[in-house]
Design a protein around this motif. Structure first.
Motif, mmCIF file in Angstrom:
data_model
loop_
_atom_site.group_PDB
_atom_site.id
_atom_site.type_symbol
_atom_site.label_atom_id
_atom_site.label_comp_id
_atom_site.label_asym_id
_atom_site.label_seq_id
_atom_site.Cartn_x
_atom_site.Cartn_y
_atom_site.Cartn_z
ATOM 1 N N ASP A 1 0.780 -0.975 0.056
ATOM 2 C CA ASP A 1 0.033 0.099 -0.054
ATOM 3 C C ASP A 1 0.873 1.138 0.050
ATOM 4 N N ILE A 2 1.459 1.608 -1.103
ATOM 5 C CA ILE A 2 2.311 2.610 -1.358
ATOM 6 C C ILE A 2 1.847 3.971 -0.883
ATOM 7 N N LEU A 3 0.727 4.133 -1.209
ATOM 8 C CA LEU A 3 -0.106 5.448 -0.826
ATOM 9 C C LEU A 3 -0.587 5.518 0.681
ATOM 10 N N GLY A 4 -0.564 4.235 1.324
ATOM 11 C CA GLY A 4 -0.820 4.370 2.759
ATOM 12 C C GLY A 4 -2.512 4.666 2.816
ATOM 13 N N LYS A 5 -3.170 4.178 1.883
ATOM 14 C CA LYS A 5 -4.819 4.610 2.149
ATOM 15 C C LYS A 5 -5.454 3.277 1.919
ATOM 16 N N GLN B 1 6.226 0.040 -7.710
ATOM 17 C CA GLN B 1 5.248 0.974 -7.583
ATOM 18 C C GLN B 1 5.721 2.292 -7.050
ATOM 19 N N ARG C 1 5.527 5.971 -8.469
ATOM 20 C CA ARG C 1 4.930 7.156 -7.561
ATOM 21 C C ARG C 1 6.000 8.273 -7.458
ATOM 22 N N ASP D 1 5.673 10.047 -11.050
ATOM 23 C CA ASP D 1 4.280 10.749 -10.849
ATOM 24 C C ASP D 1 4.591 11.970 -10.233
ATOM 25 N N LEU D 2 5.013 12.107 -8.978
ATOM 26 C CA LEU D 2 5.080 13.378 -8.198
ATOM 27 C C LEU D 2 6.345 14.141 -8.893
ATOM 28 N N ARG E 1 7.963 15.476 -0.568
ATOM 29 C CA ARG E 1 7.436 14.346 -0.699
ATOM 30 C C ARG E 1 8.102 13.550 -2.073
ATOM 31 N N GLU F 1 9.809 9.864 -1.026
ATOM 32 C CA GLU F 1 9.639 8.629 -1.621
ATOM 33 C C GLU F 1 10.710 8.341 -2.401
#
Length: 206
Positions: free
Chosen positions: A44-48, A93, A97, A100-101, A183, A187
């Protein structure tokens, strides 16, 4: 901070315990996993994702140890399925991430690519982070220096940086402060921990 790429100490924020090392540390230095409805362990890379989190240090050896010693089963207190190549999936993943950032920072005018633009940002002290492709030529990369008190990211490939900047390949990039830059650095640090060491493999690009 130099080319090591380590972020500044950040003592705020919640902490969690790594099931492999037993160490307690801030969540941003860990990778969260959850057990899905099919009892499969999912990063769960985004932690959600919903469910009770299981945390492992953002380190390939720690993840592989958790798999080898069946520590996910122990932490979940139930039998779980661990997919093959879990560390590779985490790396994939995390790389996505970071890409994308950086792309979001580029769209917000806080990122540039190309030797001359990056050099200009460094000279004007607009750059907070210097990014260079891991497979770029060492001689070319040595001509640019990490910003004073800034950060260095050097473990993304030229192709990955190309995706971030909307080009085929990119060797040199820079990020300004603010926005999502912190961020990106955090990451990228997680990615560095799980990324296989590719030193000496492949061919350097321009």
């Amino acid at each position: 901070m130099g080319r090591g790429g380590a972020t500044k100490d950040r003592s705020d924020g919640p902490e969690r315990k790594c099931i492999s090392t037993g160490e307690v540390q801030p969540k941003f230095g860990l990778v969260r996993f959850v057990v899905g409805p099919d009892q499969q362990v999912v990063p769960d890379i985004l932690g959600k994702l919903p469910g009770r989190g299981i945390y492992v240090a953002a380190d390939r050896d720690a993840i592989e140890l958790a798999v080898k010693k069946k520590l996910f089963t122990r932490a979940a207190k139930q039998q779980v399925n661990v997919p093959e190549g879990l560390a590779d999936e985490v790396e994939k993943q995390l790389a996505r991430r970071v890409v994308d950032l950086i792309s979001l920072q580029r769209k917000g005018g806080r990122a540039v690519a190309g030797y001359e633009k990056v050099k200009s940002w460094l000279q004007s002290e607009e750059a907070e982070v210097l990014i260079q492709a891991s497979d770029g030529s060492g001689r070319g990369k040595s001509k640019l220096s990490t910003p004073h008190y800034g950060h260095y990211i050097g473990w993304l490939t030229a192709d990955e940086l190309g995706l971030a900047f909307g080009r085929q390949t990119v060797i040199h990039g820079a990020l300004a402060s603010g926005g999502l830059t912190l961020r990106v650095v955090e990451e990228a640090q997680r990615l560095k921990g799980v990324r296989k060491n590719e030193t000496g493999k492949g061919q350097s690009k321009g």
